[in-house]
Design a protein around this motif. Structure first.
Motif, PDB file in Angstrom:
ATOM      1  N   ARG A 276     -53.902  -1.242  -3.251  1.00 51.07           N
ATOM      2  CA  ARG A 276     -52.681  -0.941  -3.997  1.00 51.07           C
ATOM      3  C   ARG A 276     -52.306  -2.115  -4.923  1.00 51.07           C
ATOM      4  N   ASN A 278     -54.338  -4.249  -6.233  1.00 50.00           N
ATOM      5  CA  ASN A 278     -55.269  -4.256  -7.366  1.00 50.00           C
ATOM      6  C   ASN A 278     -54.880  -3.198  -8.396  1.00 50.00           C
ATOM      7  N   GLU A 279     -54.424  -2.028  -7.909  1.00 48.12           N
ATOM      8  CA  GLU A 279     -53.963  -0.978  -8.835  1.00 48.12           C
ATOM      9  C   GLU A 279     -52.751  -1.453  -9.635  1.00 48.12           C
ATOM     10  N   GLN A 280     -51.849  -2.170  -8.951  1.00 47.57           N
ATOM     11  CA  GLN A 280     -50.672  -2.708  -9.661  1.00 47.57           C
ATOM     12  C   GLN A 280     -51.095  -3.675 -10.754  1.00 47.57           C
ATOM     13  N   ARG A 282     -53.936  -3.650 -12.329  1.00 46.50           N
ATOM     14  CA  ARG A 282     -54.556  -2.871 -13.410  1.00 46.50           C
ATOM     15  C   ARG A 282     -53.468  -2.206 -14.273  1.00 46.50           C
ATOM     16  N   ALA A 283     -52.429  -1.703 -13.612  1.00 44.28           N
ATOM     17  CA  ALA A 283     -51.338  -1.074 -14.362  1.00 44.28           C
ATOM     18  C   ALA A 283     -50.624  -2.111 -15.230  1.00 44.28           C
ATOM     19  N   ARG A 309     -64.480  -1.820 -13.725  1.00 45.36           N
ATOM     20  CA  ARG A 309     -63.089  -1.647 -13.287  1.00 45.36           C
ATOM     21  C   ARG A 309     -62.635  -3.003 -12.785  1.00 45.36           C
TER      22      ARG A 309
END
Ligand SMILES: *Cc1c(COP(=O)(O)O)cnc(C)c1O
Length: 401
Positions: A276, A278-280, A282-283, A309
């Protein structure tokens, strides 16, 4: 969260405040058993982190530097070998090579991704090396030393072009040790395998750092080796514990490179959040990309390669007047960093090695133009707006100068 409108380069305090009860629970659990080194917490982390990296084995160690050094030694790198890496990385990469007894050599980076340029690696073998028919190894012509490994660094959270690097390594019979210390969870699309591969699952072995500021950080020091090779994993486990698989029986001389249980337990708590986080990141990177797009003439945003990615350990922009921009942002209360200001071949530590200015021009050009903007899980769009405002102010001042 925002300190008088200031935006820190990283904010480790907020993240740990939120996790404090769970982290303290780990301390209590370990203190209750007094099993401070190794044991179930370390074994649990090793299983879970191997899974996370889509790798068969994981060996927890004391730091990313130890992880690199043990991986190199376990992969068979010996004194008198040459190991090739890039000049644009943290010095731990080359410390591990030297401390394994090998000689460091470099190839230049790709100026878009800042990672190892596979074409430069190929040119290195084609022009600087020759096949030694008796050992069937590739020898560096000028020194007569065999080249036995390559260390691609997945810098800033983006993986190097691994299909190309694997092909070259296979052709020239060298091991690959991935420096994945900035790339926990990063992925690479392999055309050869027609699949997304995770950092740490491709080379003979990979090294991860759990230094507090990394995407997955301990509350102290820590690191890990991942590998799909059971023998290599065993050798690393022996090297980290004074060369012994059984206490007081030493097959080789090793090191004290063990991971302690409190750190392992805390890493397990944090690992559950890593995907999560890492997703933040990326966002947040997408938001920066959009906000900075109007200034693309003067500020270059990082390039995410089509095969990649990235987990954005760092968000690194490039600009001609980097030092002034950094100063302006600092005055505006925005923290930044430079990763890294001096390419390794020009560091004092390596002055006796015979490298000179101009040897790796793309690394040298990047070093004076790159700037890392605030990036961490939990960075808010409002904070990003303030960062970009600072950048825009600077751009407009300098364009009217
Ligand atoms: C952090 C880092 C290391 C070293 O890790 P430590 O845990 O500090 O020893 C090695 N290589 C790179 C690219 C790093 O960023």
């Amino acid at each position: 969260m925002t300190q008088n409108g200031k935006v820190p380069f990283v904010d480790l305090v907020s993240m740990h405040k939120a996790l404090a009860p769970e982290l303290l629970e780990v301390c209590k659990r370990v203190i209750d058993t007094a099993g401070f080194i190794g044991g179930p917490e370390v074994e649990g982390l090793e299983r879970e982190f191997a899974d996370f990296c889509q790798s068969k084995y994981c060996v927890g160690v004391n730091s990313g530097t130890d992880a690199l050094r043990f991986a190199l030694i376990a992969a068979g790198i010996r004194p008198g070998d040459i190991v090739v890496t890039v000049p644009n990385t943290f010095i731990a990469t080359t410390e591990a090579i030297s401390q394994a007894g090998a000689r460091i050599d470099f190839v230049d980076i790709d100026e878009q991704t800042y990672n190892m340029d596979a074409a430069e690696l190929r040119r290195y073998f084609e022009t600087k090396c020759k096949l030694d028919p008796t050992s069937s190894r590739y020898i560096h012509k000028a020194s007569g030393m065999p080249v036995t490994a390559v260390v691609p660094v997945h810098l800033y959270g983006q993986m190097a072009d691994m299909d190309a690097i694997v092909e070259i390594a296979e052709q020239y019979k060298v091991a690959i040790i991935e420096d994945a210390c900035q790339a926990h969870g990063a992925q690479y699309f392999s055309k050869k395998k027609n699949a997304w591969l995770t950092a740490g699952s491709i080379g003979s072995a990979a090294a991860f750092s759990f230094y507090p500021g990394k995407n997955l950080g301990a509350c102290g020091e820590g690191g890990a080796i991942t590998t799909n090779d059971p023998e290599l994993a065993k050798k690393c486990a022996v090297l980290r514990d004074h060369g012994s698989a059984k206490k007081y029986f030493h097959d080789v001389e090793g090191y004290n490179g063990r991971l302690d249980s409190i750190q392992a337990g805390m890493l397990r708590v944090k690992l559950k959040h890593l995907a999560r986080w890492n997703e933040q990141r990326r966002a947040s990177a997408r938001i920066y990309d959009e906000m900075l797009a109007p200034m693309s003439g003067t500020i270059q945003s990082p390039m995410e390669a089509g095969y990649s990615r990235s987990v954005y350990h760092l968000y690194v922009v490039r600009t001609a007047d980097r030092d002034e921009l950094q100063k302006h942002l600092s005055e505006a209360g925005v923290g930044t960093g430079i990763h890294y200001p001096i390419p390794l071949h020009l560091q004092n530590a390596y002055s006796s090695m015979g490298f000179k200015k101009g040897d790796f021009p793309k690394s040298e050009a990047a070093a004076v133009q790159i700037l890392s903007l605030p990036m961490f899980a939990g960075l808010t769009p409002e904070q990003q707006r303030r960062v970009v405002e600072g950048v825009a102010q600077h751009a407009s001042i300098s364009s009217t100068r």
